[in-house]
Design a protein around this motif. Structure first.
Motif, PDB file in Angstrom:
ATOM      1  N   SER A  80     -13.664  14.756 -16.936  1.00  0.00           N
ATOM      2  CA  SER A  80     -15.049  14.343 -16.688  1.00  0.00           C
ATOM      3  C   SER A  80     -15.706  13.867 -17.979  1.00  0.00           C
ATOM      4  O   SER A  80     -15.134  13.969 -19.068  1.00  0.00           O
ATOM      5  CB  SER A  80     -15.848  15.531 -16.142  1.00  0.00           C
ATOM      6  N   CYS A  81     -16.950  13.410 -17.851  1.00  0.00           N
ATOM      7  CA  CYS A  81     -17.718  12.976 -19.024  1.00  0.00           C
ATOM      8  C   CYS A  81     -18.080  14.155 -19.923  1.00  0.00           C
ATOM      9  O   CYS A  81     -18.464  13.955 -21.072  1.00  0.00           O
ATOM     10  CB  CYS A  81     -18.979  12.234 -18.593  1.00  0.00           C
ATOM     11  N   GLN A  82     -17.929  15.355 -19.418  1.00  0.00           N
ATOM     12  CA  GLN A  82     -18.202  16.549 -20.221  1.00  0.00           C
ATOM     13  C   GLN A  82     -16.964  17.000 -21.001  1.00  0.00           C
ATOM     14  O   GLN A  82     -17.047  17.917 -21.804  1.00  0.00           O
ATOM     15  CB  GLN A  82     -18.673  17.692 -19.327  1.00  0.00           C
ATOM     16  N   GLY A  83     -15.840  16.360 -20.735  1.00  0.00           N
ATOM     17  CA  GLY A  83     -14.582  16.701 -21.398  1.00  0.00           C
ATOM     18  C   GLY A  83     -14.025  15.495 -22.127  1.00  0.00           C
ATOM     19  O   GLY A  83     -14.758  14.750 -22.779  1.00  0.00           O
ATOM     20  N   GLU A  84     -12.723  15.268 -21.954  1.00  0.00           N
ATOM     21  CA  GLU A  84     -12.059  14.138 -22.625  1.00  0.00           C
ATOM     22  C   GLU A  84     -12.249  12.820 -21.883  1.00  0.00           C
ATOM     23  O   GLU A  84     -11.909  11.764 -22.414  1.00  0.00           O
ATOM     24  CB  GLU A  84     -10.561  14.438 -22.770  1.00  0.00           C
ATOM     25  N   ASP A  85     -12.756  12.887 -20.646  1.00  0.00           N
ATOM     26  CA  ASP A  85     -13.008  11.693 -19.829  1.00  0.00           C
ATOM     27  C   ASP A  85     -11.751  10.837 -19.664  1.00  0.00           C
ATOM     28  O   ASP A  85     -11.794   9.622 -19.788  1.00  0.00           O
ATOM     29  CB  ASP A  85     -14.159  10.880 -20.410  1.00  0.00           C
ATOM     30  N   ILE A  86     -10.626  11.497 -19.389  1.00  0.00           N
ATOM     31  CA  ILE A  86      -9.367  10.782 -19.161  1.00  0.00           C
ATOM     32  C   ILE A  86      -8.982  10.880 -17.694  1.00  0.00           C
ATOM     33  O   ILE A  86      -9.408  11.794 -16.991  1.00  0.00           O
ATOM     34  CB  ILE A  86      -8.229  11.311 -20.056  1.00  0.00           C
ATOM     35  N   SER A  87      -8.177   9.932 -17.240  1.00  0.00           N
ATOM     36  CA  SER A  87      -7.768   9.905 -15.835  1.00  0.00           C
ATOM     37  C   SER A  87      -6.786  11.034 -15.536  1.00  0.00           C
ATOM     38  O   SER A  87      -5.966  11.396 -16.380  1.00  0.00           O
ATOM     39  CB  SER A  87      -7.141   8.551 -15.492  1.00  0.00           C
ATOM     40  N   PRO A  88      -6.867  11.588 -14.326  1.00  0.00           N
ATOM     41  CA  PRO A  88      -5.922  12.627 -13.923  1.00  0.00           C
ATOM     42  C   PRO A  88      -4.565  12.029 -13.550  1.00  0.00           C
ATOM     43  O   PRO A  88      -4.456  10.836 -13.264  1.00  0.00           O
ATOM     44  CB  PRO A  88      -6.588  13.243 -12.694  1.00  0.00           C
ATOM     45  N   GLN A  89      -3.549  12.873 -13.543  1.00  0.00           N
ATOM     46  CA  GLN A  89      -2.232  12.467 -13.068  1.00  0.00           C
ATOM     47  C   GLN A  89      -2.330  12.238 -11.564  1.00  0.00           C
ATOM     48  O   GLN A  89      -2.984  12.999 -10.854  1.00  0.00           O
ATOM     49  CB  GLN A  89      -1.208  13.573 -13.391  1.00  0.00           C
ATOM     50  N   LEU A  90      -1.695  11.177 -11.090  1.00  0.00           N
ATOM     51  CA  LEU A  90      -1.619  10.874  -9.657  1.00  0.00           C
ATOM     52  C   LEU A  90      -0.191  10.460  -9.327  1.00  0.00           C
ATOM     53  O   LEU A  90       0.455   9.770 -10.128  1.00  0.00           O
ATOM     54  CB  LEU A  90      -2.562   9.725  -9.288  1.00  0.00           C
ATOM     55  N   SER A  91       0.302  10.855  -8.156  1.00  0.00           N
ATOM     56  CA  SER A  91       1.619  10.399  -7.706  1.00  0.00           C
ATOM     57  C   SER A  91       1.577  10.200  -6.199  1.00  0.00           C
ATOM     58  O   SER A  91       0.720  10.757  -5.515  1.00  0.00           O
ATOM     59  CB  SER A  91       2.709  11.403  -8.093  1.00  0.00           C
TER      60      SER A  91
END
Length: 153
Positions: free
Chosen positions: A21-32
């Motif tokens: 989230s914007c409160q953290g690292e704001d990186i995309s989650p893993q998806l498969s």
């Protein structure tokens, strides 16, 4: 077998960790994903928040993901054109790539990760909007899957 979208980051209808989230690292989650038709030529993913004030907020637009790819690892680069051949559009933060949950304080919001299995590569320019992607996909969607995460500040 039906098309299924999963994440090792969060379960369907569960909370998305702060890191994404914007409160953290704001990186995309893993998806498969699994269970797509053999005719698939590419995939597209749209992530949006229908609970945003005023309108649905777009968090991620990624498309022309080759059919040989069945996973996006955590932290997809924010480049317009990825090494895999995939392209990314603009989100409602005005940026290319993923923009994580960033709701106003209050009730949890839902974040819909929608995977589209397509019968062709769309060959669109990078930097397009969700609306432009949806229009280009018309008549080319073989299957669709959805994963919902929640987030609250």
């Amino acid at each position: 077998m039906a098309l299924e979208l999963r994440s090792n980051t969060f379960e369907h209808n569960e909370f998305i960790p702060k890191k994404f989230s914007c409160q953290g690292e704001d990186i995309s989650p893993q998806l498969s994903w699994t269970g797509f038709p053999k005719e698939a030529e590419s995939f597209a993913i749209i992530c949006d928040d229908p609970d945003a004030p005023g309108r649905t907020w777009i968090h991620w637009v990624i498309y022309d993901i080759p059919s040989s790819i069945t996973e996006l690892k955590e932290g997809v680069s924010s480049q317009e054109n990825l090494d895999s051949g995939a392209k990314q559009g603009v989100n409602d933060f005005g940026n290319i790539g993923y923009g994580g949950p960033c709701p106003p304080p209050g009730n949890p919001h839902r974040y819909f990760f929608k995977l589209y299995c397509l019968d062709k590569k769309l060959a669109l320019s990078s930097g397009i909007t969700k609306g432009e992607l949806l229009k280009a996909m018309e008549g080319h969607i073989l299957a669709k899957a959805e994963l919902v995460g929640r987030y609250k500040r």
